[in-house]
Design a protein around this motif. Sequence first.
Motif, PDB file in Angstrom:
ATOM      1  N   THR A  36      24.735  -2.567   1.735  1.00 36.07           N
ATOM      2  CA  THR A  36      25.302  -1.698   0.702  1.00 36.07           C
ATOM      3  C   THR A  36      24.265  -1.390  -0.365  1.00 36.07           C
ATOM      4  O   THR A  36      24.129  -0.246  -0.827  1.00 36.07           O
ATOM      5  CB  THR A  36      26.527  -2.371   0.068  1.00 36.07           C
ATOM      6  OG1 THR A  36      27.502  -2.659   1.097  1.00 36.07           O
ATOM      7  CG2 THR A  36      27.157  -1.465  -0.973  1.00 36.07           C
ATOM      8  N   ALA A  39      21.610   1.038   1.037  1.00 44.88           N
ATOM      9  CA  ALA A  39      22.052   2.429   1.121  1.00 44.88           C
ATOM     10  C   ALA A  39      21.906   3.155  -0.204  1.00 44.88           C
ATOM     11  O   ALA A  39      21.773   4.387  -0.234  1.00 44.88           O
ATOM     12  CB  ALA A  39      23.503   2.490   1.588  1.00 44.88           C
ATOM     13  N   ASP A  92      17.884   1.268   9.967  1.00 48.04           N
ATOM     14  CA  ASP A  92      17.642   2.539   9.287  1.00 48.04           C
ATOM     15  C   ASP A  92      18.821   3.500   9.429  1.00 48.04           C
ATOM     16  O   ASP A  92      19.066   4.329   8.534  1.00 48.04           O
ATOM     17  CB  ASP A  92      16.378   3.197   9.844  1.00 48.04           C
ATOM     18  CG  ASP A  92      15.114   2.458   9.426  1.00 48.04           C
ATOM     19  OD1 ASP A  92      15.180   1.692   8.443  1.00 48.04           O
ATOM     20  OD2 ASP A  92      14.068   2.637  10.087  1.00 48.04           O
ATOM     21  N   ARG A  93      19.554   3.411  10.532  1.00 54.83           N
ATOM     22  CA  ARG A  93      20.617   4.375  10.790  1.00 54.83           C
ATOM     23  C   ARG A  93      22.012   3.861  10.428  1.00 54.83           C
ATOM     24  O   ARG A  93      22.977   4.628  10.435  1.00 54.83           O
ATOM     25  CB  ARG A  93      20.609   4.753  12.276  1.00 54.83           C
ATOM     26  CG  ARG A  93      19.313   5.400  12.737  1.00 54.83           C
ATOM     27  CD  ARG A  93      19.284   5.516  14.253  1.00 54.83           C
ATOM     28  NE  ARG A  93      18.007   6.049  14.727  1.00 54.83           N
ATOM     29  CZ  ARG A  93      17.675   6.119  16.022  1.00 54.83           C
ATOM     30  NH1 ARG A  93      18.527   5.695  16.945  1.00 54.83           N
ATOM     31  NH2 ARG A  93      16.509   6.615  16.371  1.00 54.83           N
ATOM     32  N   PHE A  94      22.113   2.578  10.109  1.00 51.34           N
ATOM     33  CA  PHE A  94      23.433   1.991   9.877  1.00 51.34           C
ATOM     34  C   PHE A  94      24.036   2.486   8.568  1.00 51.34           C
ATOM     35  O   PHE A  94      23.358   2.594   7.537  1.00 51.34           O
ATOM     36  CB  PHE A  94      23.312   0.471   9.844  1.00 51.34           C
ATOM     37  CG  PHE A  94      24.605  -0.236   9.557  1.00 51.34           C
ATOM     38  CD1 PHE A  94      25.700  -0.100  10.403  1.00 51.34           C
ATOM     39  CD2 PHE A  94      24.737  -1.025   8.408  1.00 51.34           C
ATOM     40  CE1 PHE A  94      26.888  -0.755  10.124  1.00 51.34           C
ATOM     41  CE2 PHE A  94      25.926  -1.674   8.129  1.00 51.34           C
ATOM     42  CZ  PHE A  94      27.008  -1.535   8.994  1.00 51.34           C
ATOM     43  N   GLU A  95      25.350   2.773   8.613  1.00 49.95           N
ATOM     44  CA  GLU A  95      26.101   3.170   7.426  1.00 49.95           C
ATOM     45  C   GLU A  95      27.147   2.093   7.167  1.00 49.95           C
ATOM     46  O   GLU A  95      28.075   1.918   7.960  1.00 49.95           O
ATOM     47  CB  GLU A  95      26.758   4.524   7.646  1.00 49.95           C
ATOM     48  CG  GLU A  95      25.750   5.647   7.898  1.00 49.95           C
ATOM     49  CD  GLU A  95      26.424   6.975   8.215  1.00 49.95           C
ATOM     50  OE1 GLU A  95      27.679   7.020   8.165  1.00 49.95           O
ATOM     51  OE2 GLU A  95      25.713   7.957   8.504  1.00 49.95           O
ATOM     52  N   PRO A  96      27.029   1.346   6.058  1.00 51.42           N
ATOM     53  CA  PRO A  96      27.900   0.187   5.800  1.00 51.42           C
ATOM     54  C   PRO A  96      29.384   0.512   5.834  1.00 51.42           C
ATOM     55  O   PRO A  96      30.196  -0.320   6.244  1.00 51.42           O
ATOM     56  CB  PRO A  96      27.462  -0.267   4.402  1.00 51.42           C
ATOM     57  CG  PRO A  96      26.068   0.247   4.249  1.00 51.42           C
ATOM     58  CD  PRO A  96      26.022   1.532   5.000  1.00 51.42           C
ATOM     59  N   GLU A  97      29.773   1.729   5.432  1.00 53.03           N
ATOM     60  CA  GLU A  97      31.201   2.052   5.373  1.00 53.03           C
ATOM     61  C   GLU A  97      31.837   2.186   6.746  1.00 53.03           C
ATOM     62  O   GLU A  97      33.065   2.282   6.866  1.00 53.03           O
ATOM     63  CB  GLU A  97      31.410   3.349   4.567  1.00 53.03           C
ATOM     64  CG  GLU A  97      30.788   4.594   5.177  1.00 53.03           C
ATOM     65  CD  GLU A  97      29.326   4.796   4.773  1.00 53.03           C
ATOM     66  OE1 GLU A  97      28.783   5.868   5.045  1.00 53.03           O
ATOM     67  OE2 GLU A  97      28.758   3.849   4.188  1.00 53.03           O
ATOM     68  N   ARG A  98      31.041   2.176   7.801  1.00 51.77           N
ATOM     69  CA  ARG A  98      31.579   2.371   9.151  1.00 51.77           C
ATOM     70  C   ARG A  98      31.930   1.068   9.861  1.00 51.77           C
ATOM     71  O   ARG A  98      32.377   1.085  11.007  1.00 51.77           O
ATOM     72  CB  ARG A  98      30.590   3.164  10.003  1.00 51.77           C
ATOM     73  CG  ARG A  98      30.403   4.583   9.508  1.00 51.77           C
ATOM     74  CD  ARG A  98      29.810   5.465  10.567  1.00 51.77           C
ATOM     75  NE  ARG A  98      29.819   6.860  10.156  1.00 51.77           N
ATOM     76  CZ  ARG A  98      29.416   7.866  10.942  1.00 51.77           C
ATOM     77  NH1 ARG A  98      28.993   7.599  12.167  1.00 51.77           N
ATOM     78  NH2 ARG A  98      29.454   9.102  10.505  1.00 51.77           N
ATOM     79  N   TYR A 104      27.223  -2.235  15.673  1.00 55.42           N
ATOM     80  CA  TYR A 104      26.342  -1.086  15.823  1.00 55.42           C
ATOM     81  C   TYR A 104      24.982  -1.490  16.385  1.00 55.42           C
ATOM     82  O   TYR A 104      24.390  -0.766  17.201  1.00 55.42           O
ATOM     83  CB  TYR A 104      26.153  -0.406  14.469  1.00 55.42           C
ATOM     84  CG  TYR A 104      25.214   0.770  14.490  1.00 55.42           C
ATOM     85  CD1 TYR A 104      25.619   1.998  15.001  1.00 55.42           C
ATOM     86  CD2 TYR A 104      23.910   0.663  14.006  1.00 55.42           C
ATOM     87  CE1 TYR A 104      24.746   3.090  15.032  1.00 55.42           C
ATOM     88  CE2 TYR A 104      23.035   1.731  14.031  1.00 55.42           C
ATOM     89  CZ  TYR A 104      23.467   2.952  14.540  1.00 55.42           C
ATOM     90  OH  TYR A 104      22.607   4.015  14.575  1.00 55.42           O
TER      91      TYR A 104
END
Length: 286
Positions: A36, A39, A92-98, A104
């Motif tokens: 988080t 990001a 690099d591509r991970f989005e915490p809200e997902r 992932y």
Amino acid sequence: MLTDTSTSRTTNQDRSSASGRRRRHDDAPDTMALFTRLAGLEEGPERDALRDELVTAWLPMAHRIAGRFRDRGESIEDLRQVAALGLVKAIDRFEPERGAFESYAVPTITGEVKRHFRDRMWALRVPRRVQELRNKVRVARRELTQNPGSPEPTPAALAAHTGLTEEEVTAGLEALESFSTLSLDAELSAGDDGYSLADTLGGPDTSYDVVVDRESAKEGLRRLPERERAILYMRFFEDMTQSRIADQLGISQMHVSRLISRSCARVRDEALADRSRRQADGQTEA
């Protein structure tokens, strides 16, 4: 005698919880807060340092995934490097809200390692379809032989298990044995008379160079008088000298020489005329 089991139960639960926390820390550390924070950071030294911290935390999981692919022709060190590259891409591509990072990262790292085998490990580039057939056949053969004493499955059994045709199974089996190449200098015999793979290969056949000429000359030879055909046969197939041919036919050597020259010239002229005629016919049809 009454025993207070609550303390014992609590202790067991605490121990179990501690064990679970320890497994999660070893395998899938709780780094959601770090992701988080990552990001929200712009490119710079602080973000790079936080990214390195995440890579270090998740590197054991990447190494474990790499270990699943050992004994397939690639060193474990190289596999770990590929898995680490997949881990960096996942971070690099991970989005915490997902959701959870592990969900992932695992397929991302696994896919990177599989892509490495698909694109880098083949000594010769083969079509993607053949690589997929190889993988299906490999998995099916492993599943059919997992029980001790199971016989080696036949192409028909593999076809029935995979839903492929026997021709596709055969292509997969051939690819299964062709993952790497063998040097032409590799020795095939360990004895004193050892020979290499190159020694078993045939060389160029010089007879191919005269096939067209031989076929072109056939018709001209058939049209020669019988005596002239006999002279050419004795001279060029039985390797007789002109003097010996002359003695056998009761004519002079000079006569034999003239007949050979005249016959060869006639056959050659007719063959060249036939070639010119075929070329002209081909141009007319075009």
